[in-house]
Design a protein around this motif. Structure first.
Motif, PDB file in Angstrom:
ATOM      1  N   GLN A   4       0.828  -1.204   0.000  1.00  0.00           N
ATOM      2  CA  GLN A   4       0.000   0.000   0.000  1.00  0.00           C
ATOM      3  C   GLN A   4       0.865   1.257   0.000  1.00  0.00           C
ATOM      4  O   GLN A   4       0.556   2.233  -0.690  1.00  0.00           O
ATOM      5  CB  GLN A   4      -0.929   0.011   1.206  1.00  0.00           C
ATOM      6  N   ALA A   5       1.935   1.231   0.768  1.00  0.00           N
ATOM      7  CA  ALA A   5       2.840   2.379   0.816  1.00  0.00           C
ATOM      8  C   ALA A   5       3.501   2.590  -0.539  1.00  0.00           C
ATOM      9  O   ALA A   5       3.644   3.735  -1.002  1.00  0.00           O
ATOM     10  CB  ALA A   5       3.896   2.173   1.898  1.00  0.00           C
ATOM     11  N   ASP A   6       3.905   1.500  -1.185  1.00  0.00           N
ATOM     12  CA  ASP A   6       4.511   1.615  -2.515  1.00  0.00           C
ATOM     13  C   ASP A   6       3.510   2.163  -3.526  1.00  0.00           C
ATOM     14  O   ASP A   6       3.858   2.982  -4.380  1.00  0.00           O
ATOM     15  CB  ASP A   6       5.033   0.255  -2.993  1.00  0.00           C
ATOM     16  N   ARG A  11       1.629   6.674  -6.883  1.00  0.00           N
ATOM     17  CA  ARG A  11       0.567   7.607  -7.243  1.00  0.00           C
ATOM     18  C   ARG A  11       1.042   9.042  -7.053  1.00  0.00           C
ATOM     19  O   ARG A  11       0.775   9.915  -7.884  1.00  0.00           O
ATOM     20  CB  ARG A  11      -0.686   7.331  -6.415  1.00  0.00           C
ATOM     21  N   ARG A  12       1.770   9.304  -5.965  1.00  0.00           N
ATOM     22  CA  ARG A  12       2.295  10.651  -5.743  1.00  0.00           C
ATOM     23  C   ARG A  12       3.290  11.032  -6.830  1.00  0.00           C
ATOM     24  O   ARG A  12       3.288  12.155  -7.316  1.00  0.00           O
ATOM     25  CB  ARG A  12       2.980  10.738  -4.373  1.00  0.00           C
ATOM     26  N   ALA A  13       4.138  10.094  -7.203  1.00  0.00           N
ATOM     27  CA  ALA A  13       5.112  10.369  -8.263  1.00  0.00           C
ATOM     28  C   ALA A  13       4.390  10.645  -9.575  1.00  0.00           C
ATOM     29  O   ALA A  13       4.774  11.548 -10.327  1.00  0.00           O
ATOM     30  CB  ALA A  13       6.066   9.189  -8.415  1.00  0.00           C
TER      31      ALA A  13
END
Length: 54
Positions: A4-6, A11-13
């Motif tokens: 989930q963190a990845d 998504r942020r990138a």
């Protein structure tokens, strides 16, 4: 949990890249518009100078 963190990081990138791309496109639009406006102004000066009563 790390998956989930990845996914969030990716998504942020992706959002950041999209934001940068929009910034570049806006800058290109402004530069092209400004160049054409300046060229039109110079053309107008030559036109007025050519038709001025001497």
């Amino acid at each position: 949990m790390t998956e989930q963190a990845d996914a969030r990081k990716e998504r942020r990138a992706s959002d950041y890249e999209r934001w940068k791309e929009r910034g570049v496109m806006l800058r290109v639009f402004v530069y092209v518009f400004a160049t054409h406006a300046f060229a039109g102004f110079v053309w107008l000066l030559f036109y007025v100078g050519e038709h001025a009563k001497k």
